[in-house]
Design a protein around this motif. Structure first.
Motif, PDB file in Angstrom:
ATOM      1  N   TYR A   1      35.359  32.059  37.113  1.00 17.72           N
ATOM      2  CA  TYR A   1      33.566  32.227  37.384  1.00 17.72           C
ATOM      3  C   TYR A   1      33.248  31.201  38.129  1.00 17.72           C
ATOM      4  O   TYR A   1      32.323  31.082  38.897  1.00 17.72           O
ATOM      5  CB  TYR A   1      33.025  32.235  35.915  1.00 17.72           C
ATOM      6  N   ASP A   2      33.704  30.071  37.968  1.00 21.99           N
ATOM      7  CA  ASP A   2      33.021  28.777  38.788  1.00 21.99           C
ATOM      8  C   ASP A   2      33.454  28.946  40.272  1.00 21.99           C
ATOM      9  O   ASP A   2      32.715  28.480  41.007  1.00 21.99           O
ATOM     10  CB  ASP A   2      33.723  27.510  38.392  1.00 21.99           C
ATOM     11  N   LEU A   3      34.775  29.562  40.579  1.00 19.35           N
ATOM     12  CA  LEU A   3      35.049  29.859  41.948  1.00 19.35           C
ATOM     13  C   LEU A   3      34.631  31.101  42.624  1.00 19.35           C
ATOM     14  O   LEU A   3      35.260  31.850  43.344  1.00 19.35           O
ATOM     15  CB  LEU A   3      36.536  29.446  42.116  1.00 19.35           C
ATOM     16  N   ARG A   4      33.754  32.041  41.842  1.00 15.91           N
ATOM     17  CA  ARG A   4      33.448  33.347  42.158  1.00 15.91           C
ATOM     18  C   ARG A   4      33.207  33.647  43.627  1.00 15.91           C
ATOM     19  O   ARG A   4      33.614  34.649  44.046  1.00 15.91           O
ATOM     20  CB  ARG A   4      32.816  33.929  41.121  1.00 15.91           C
ATOM     21  N   ASP A   5      32.238  32.545  44.323  1.00 19.50           N
ATOM     22  CA  ASP A   5      31.789  32.874  45.456  1.00 19.50           C
ATOM     23  C   ASP A   5      33.021  32.771  46.443  1.00 19.50           C
ATOM     24  O   ASP A   5      33.036  33.346  47.392  1.00 19.50           O
ATOM     25  CB  ASP A   5      30.849  31.819  45.824  1.00 19.50           C
ATOM     26  N   VAL A   6      34.012  31.796  46.334  1.00 19.05           N
ATOM     27  CA  VAL A   6      34.985  31.550  47.176  1.00 19.05           C
ATOM     28  C   VAL A   6      36.170  32.702  46.821  1.00 19.05           C
ATOM     29  O   VAL A   6      36.522  33.035  48.020  1.00 19.05           O
ATOM     30  CB  VAL A   6      35.722  30.190  46.879  1.00 19.05           C
ATOM     31  N   ILE A   7      36.249  32.822  45.796  1.00 17.61           N
ATOM     32  CA  ILE A   7      37.329  34.199  45.406  1.00 17.61           C
ATOM     33  C   ILE A   7      36.728  35.430  46.029  1.00 17.61           C
ATOM     34  O   ILE A   7      37.744  36.226  46.598  1.00 17.61           O
ATOM     35  CB  ILE A   7      37.416  34.416  43.875  1.00 17.61           C
ATOM     36  N   GLN A   8      35.588  35.573  45.993  1.00 14.27           N
ATOM     37  CA  GLN A   8      34.904  36.903  46.619  1.00 14.27           C
ATOM     38  C   GLN A   8      35.168  36.865  48.129  1.00 14.27           C
ATOM     39  O   GLN A   8      35.619  37.843  48.673  1.00 14.27           O
ATOM     40  CB  GLN A   8      33.322  37.030  46.431  1.00 14.27           C
ATOM     41  N   VAL A   9      34.963  35.737  48.869  1.00 11.07           N
ATOM     42  CA  VAL A   9      35.071  35.732  50.254  1.00 11.07           C
ATOM     43  C   VAL A   9      36.841  35.921  50.571  1.00 11.07           C
ATOM     44  O   VAL A   9      37.096  36.409  51.494  1.00 11.07           O
ATOM     45  CB  VAL A   9      34.884  34.265  50.859  1.00 11.07           C
ATOM     46  N   TYR A  10      37.668  35.450  49.706  1.00 15.27           N
ATOM     47  CA  TYR A  10      39.083  35.492  49.777  1.00 15.27           C
ATOM     48  C   TYR A  10      39.437  36.765  49.730  1.00 15.27           C
ATOM     49  O   TYR A  10      40.152  37.288  50.732  1.00 15.27           O
ATOM     50  CB  TYR A  10      39.890  34.331  49.048  1.00 15.27           C
ATOM     51  N   CYS A  11      39.043  37.538  48.629  1.00 12.87           N
ATOM     52  CA  CYS A  11      39.385  38.789  48.421  1.00 12.87           C
ATOM     53  C   CYS A  11      39.011  39.691  49.596  1.00 12.87           C
ATOM     54  O   CYS A  11      39.637  40.770  49.986  1.00 12.87           O
ATOM     55  CB  CYS A  11      38.822  39.410  47.058  1.00 12.87           C
TER      56      CYS A  11
ATOM     57  N   LYS B   1      30.509  36.100  32.640  1.00  9.60           N
ATOM     58  CA  LYS B   1      29.608  35.220  32.104  1.00  9.60           C
ATOM     59  C   LYS B   1      29.217  35.063  30.509  1.00  9.60           C
ATOM     60  O   LYS B   1      29.144  34.109  29.836  1.00  9.60           O
ATOM     61  CB  LYS B   1      28.193  35.277  32.964  1.00  9.60           C
ATOM     62  N   MET B   2      28.807  36.250  30.026  1.00  6.86           N
ATOM     63  CA  MET B   2      28.673  36.606  28.930  1.00  6.86           C
ATOM     64  C   MET B   2      29.781  36.156  27.841  1.00  6.86           C
ATOM     65  O   MET B   2      29.705  35.449  26.561  1.00  6.86           O
ATOM     66  CB  MET B   2      28.253  38.111  28.402  1.00  6.86           C
ATOM     67  N   LEU B   3      30.913  36.513  28.220  1.00  3.82           N
ATOM     68  CA  LEU B   3      32.405  36.085  27.511  1.00  3.82           C
ATOM     69  C   LEU B   3      32.389  34.575  27.250  1.00  3.82           C
ATOM     70  O   LEU B   3      32.785  33.998  26.158  1.00  3.82           O
ATOM     71  CB  LEU B   3      33.334  36.684  27.966  1.00  3.82           C
ATOM     72  N   ILE B   4      32.073  33.955  28.640  1.00  3.50           N
ATOM     73  CA  ILE B   4      32.274  32.342  28.530  1.00  3.50           C
ATOM     74  C   ILE B   4      31.323  31.705  27.515  1.00  3.50           C
ATOM     75  O   ILE B   4      31.346  30.997  26.786  1.00  3.50           O
ATOM     76  CB  ILE B   4      32.037  31.938  30.097  1.00  3.50           C
ATOM     77  N   GLN B   5      29.872  32.553  27.722  1.00  2.00           N
ATOM     78  CA  GLN B   5      28.969  32.048  26.642  1.00  2.00           C
ATOM     79  C   GLN B   5      29.349  32.089  25.027  1.00  2.00           C
ATOM     80  O   GLN B   5      28.921  31.232  24.096  1.00  2.00           O
ATOM     81  CB  GLN B   5      27.390  32.690  26.742  1.00  2.00           C
ATOM     82  N   ILE B   6      30.040  33.063  24.746  1.00  2.00           N
ATOM     83  CA  ILE B   6      30.500  33.400  23.392  1.00  2.00           C
ATOM     84  C   ILE B   6      31.597  32.567  23.060  1.00  2.00           C
ATOM     85  O   ILE B   6      31.581  31.750  22.034  1.00  2.00           O
ATOM     86  CB  ILE B   6      30.870  34.880  23.112  1.00  2.00           C
ATOM     87  N   LEU B   7      32.505  32.227  24.011  1.00  2.00           N
ATOM     88  CA  LEU B   7      33.808  31.651  23.455  1.00  2.00           C
ATOM     89  C   LEU B   7      33.815  30.004  23.670  1.00  2.00           C
ATOM     90  O   LEU B   7      34.445  29.371  23.052  1.00  2.00           O
ATOM     91  CB  LEU B   7      34.892  32.171  24.475  1.00  2.00           C
TER      92      LEU B   7
ATOM     93  N   GLY C   1      41.262  41.882  51.800  1.00  2.00           N
ATOM     94  CA  GLY C   1      41.286  43.253  51.702  1.00  2.00           C
ATOM     95  C   GLY C   1      41.828  43.679  50.107  1.00  2.00           C
ATOM     96  O   GLY C   1      42.340  44.598  49.803  1.00  2.00           O
ATOM     97  N   ILE C   2      41.780  42.617  49.183  1.00  2.00           N
ATOM     98  CA  ILE C   2      41.994  42.555  47.936  1.00  2.00           C
ATOM     99  C   ILE C   2      41.060  43.035  47.012  1.00  2.00           C
ATOM    100  O   ILE C   2      39.858  42.659  46.899  1.00  2.00           O
ATOM    101  CB  ILE C   2      42.850  41.308  47.468  1.00  2.00           C
ATOM    102  N   ASP C   3      41.188  43.935  45.692  1.00  2.00           N
ATOM    103  CA  ASP C   3      40.567  44.170  44.879  1.00  2.00           C
ATOM    104  C   ASP C   3      39.956  43.034  44.178  1.00  2.00           C
ATOM    105  O   ASP C   3      40.960  41.987  43.581  1.00  2.00           O
ATOM    106  CB  ASP C   3      41.097  45.210  43.855  1.00  2.00           C
ATOM    107  N   THR C   4      38.563  42.953  43.859  1.00  2.00           N
ATOM    108  CA  THR C   4      38.268  41.682  43.006  1.00  2.00           C
ATOM    109  C   THR C   4      37.265  42.397  42.052  1.00  2.00           C
ATOM    110  O   THR C   4      37.029  43.341  41.802  1.00  2.00           O
ATOM    111  CB  THR C   4      37.282  40.684  43.882  1.00  2.00           C
ATOM    112  N   LEU C   5      36.561  41.327  41.247  1.00  2.00           N
ATOM    113  CA  LEU C   5      35.798  41.759  40.260  1.00  2.00           C
ATOM    114  C   LEU C   5      34.532  42.525  40.434  1.00  2.00           C
ATOM    115  O   LEU C   5      34.092  41.793  41.630  1.00  2.00           O
ATOM    116  CB  LEU C   5      35.446  40.734  39.206  1.00  2.00           C
TER     117      LEU C   5
END
Length: 411
Positions: free
Chosen positions: A343-353, A370-376, A357-361
């Motif tokens: 989640y911290d690297l989501r912007d970079v991962i989006q650009v890389y994918c 984000k919600m899961l992180i807040q719970i855990l 041409g790789i499927d991303t979230l």
């Protein structure tokens, strides 16, 4: 000790001529090239095997040289003086055994070239690193001293609690660890009583026998009143059997909780929390998001090229972190570490994918993440609090933190 030629006792039996660059043995007048302490020591050793009148003199000289080693002079800049320290070979072997114990090094130090170079600099060159047999002997001596010290310490204690768990290595070998916890003079202490191989099936009967044997070794088999374990069925059974083994001849007083005639079994609170987390993460909606995260992490972590490109993108966006965490099913909070870093690297991962041409979230999955992180996150903090060691985290108090921690999770 002759300090003129470097401080080694070897030079008590040799004269060195600087003009001819030769060393002469005072016992047999043999001349050797150069000023080499090790070569001169070898000459004395050879002399012990010659059948002549100097054989016993060479032997006495050799024993004298090996009995004491001299640490080279160190200059004290503050007082403008030098210090020379003398220690026996036996003492140095003991220090090396402690080096092995504290650093978990190999028993065979002869392959440690760096250590050899350091000792050649600090100690005279006649010293050689000891064999594994000598180090093993010294380690065993320290173990016996430790057992004596622990036994004497536990003799002054009225009650102890134990924690135990079993771990299986990559070589499929089982190990059982046993810790003793007690209070003395209003201070809490934890001592590792053993971490040993447990062979055969890890049944409750076998586990209880191993624990009983170790408790009897330290003479605390009648002082144990609480066991803390995970929720495994074999551990629960082992605690029940241990109670019968240790207190079968004692009269039980169930109305007195603090009476040491039965062992109270307590399940590890941190482990219970992890069981709850594991069950929550198995919900289909959460499981789907986590599977997408694992696929992405596997691609990024296993490919050196992908890792390099991700690091380059992070540098371009001036992001200091670029390491991807991999989930480990047996390591607590590793799932949170994995999705938190994604989640911290989501912007970079989006650009890389997009570039690859790789499927991303999807946007919805990133929101779920984000919600899961807040719970855990709170659960991870509580787990760390309950499982923290006192020396590492002096403000965490183990059992006394359980109820407040659980209460904080409920609000």
């Amino acid at each position: 000790i002759n300090a003129e030629y470097g401080g080694s006792r070897v030079w008590n039996y040799f004269d060195y001529n600087q003009e001819s660059n030769k060393s002469t043995c005072k016992i047999c007048s043999t001349t050797r090239e150069g000023k080499n302490t090790r070569n001169n020591l070898a000459h004395l050793e050879i002399g012990t095997r010659t059948l002549d009148m100097n054989q016993h003199i060479h032997k006495a000289a050799l024993e004298d040289c090996k009995s004491t080693l001299v640490v080279k002079k160190r200059r004290n800049s503050k007082h403008n003086s030098t210090v020379t320290k003398t220690l026996s070979e036996e003492k140095l072997n003991q220090l090396l055994a402690l080096y092995v114990i504290y650093g978990s090094h190999s028993l065979d130090l002869r392959f440690d070239k760096g250590l050899g170079l350091l000792l050649n600099y600090l100690v005279d060159q006649s010293y050689s690193l000891p064999s594994p047999y000598i180090i093993t002997k010294e380690v065993n001596n320290f173990y016996k001293l430790f057992v004596t010290y622990v036994t004497q310490t536990l003799n002054t204690v009225t009650k102890i609690a134990i924690t135990t768990d079993i771990w299986t290595s990559f070589a499929a070998k089982g190990y059982i660890g046993l810790n003793a916890h007690f209070s003395k003079d209003f201070e809490q202490y934890t001592i590792l009583l053993g971490c040993e191989r447990i062979e055969g099936s890890h049944t409750g009967t076998r586990i209880s026998e191993v624990i009983e044997s170790k408790l009897k070794q330290f003479d605390v088999n009648k002082k144990c009143w609480v066991t803390v374990t995970d929720s495994a069925s074999n551990m629960i059974k082992a605690c029940k059997l241990l109670d019968n083994l240790l207190y079968s001849d004692e009269e039980e007083h169930p109305e007195d909780y603090w009476n040491i005639s039965t062992i109270k079994s307590i399940k590890c609170s941190a482990h219970q929390i992890q069981l709850v987390i594991r069950k929550a993460l198995s919900v289909p909606e959460v499981k789907e998001v986590l599977q997408a995260c694992r696929s992405l992490v596997n691609h990024l972590s296993r490919s050196p090229l992908a890792n390099d490109e991700l690091r380059t993108l992070c540098q371009e966006k001036k992001i200091t972190i670029s390491t991807i965490y991999t989930e480990c099913t047996t390591r607590w909070n590793s799932t949170l570490l994995m999705i938190g870093r994604l989640y911290d690297l989501r912007d970079v991962i989006q650009v890389y994918c997009e570039n690859k041409g790789i499927d991303t979230l999807t946007i919805s999955q990133w929101t779920q993440l984000k919600m899961l992180i807040q719970i855990l996150n709170p659960l991870a903090i509580v787990t760390k609090t309950l499982s923290g060691e006192l020396e590492a985290e002096p403000n965490q108090h183990g059992v006394s933190s359980i109820n407040p921690s659980i209460w904080c999770l409920s609000i």
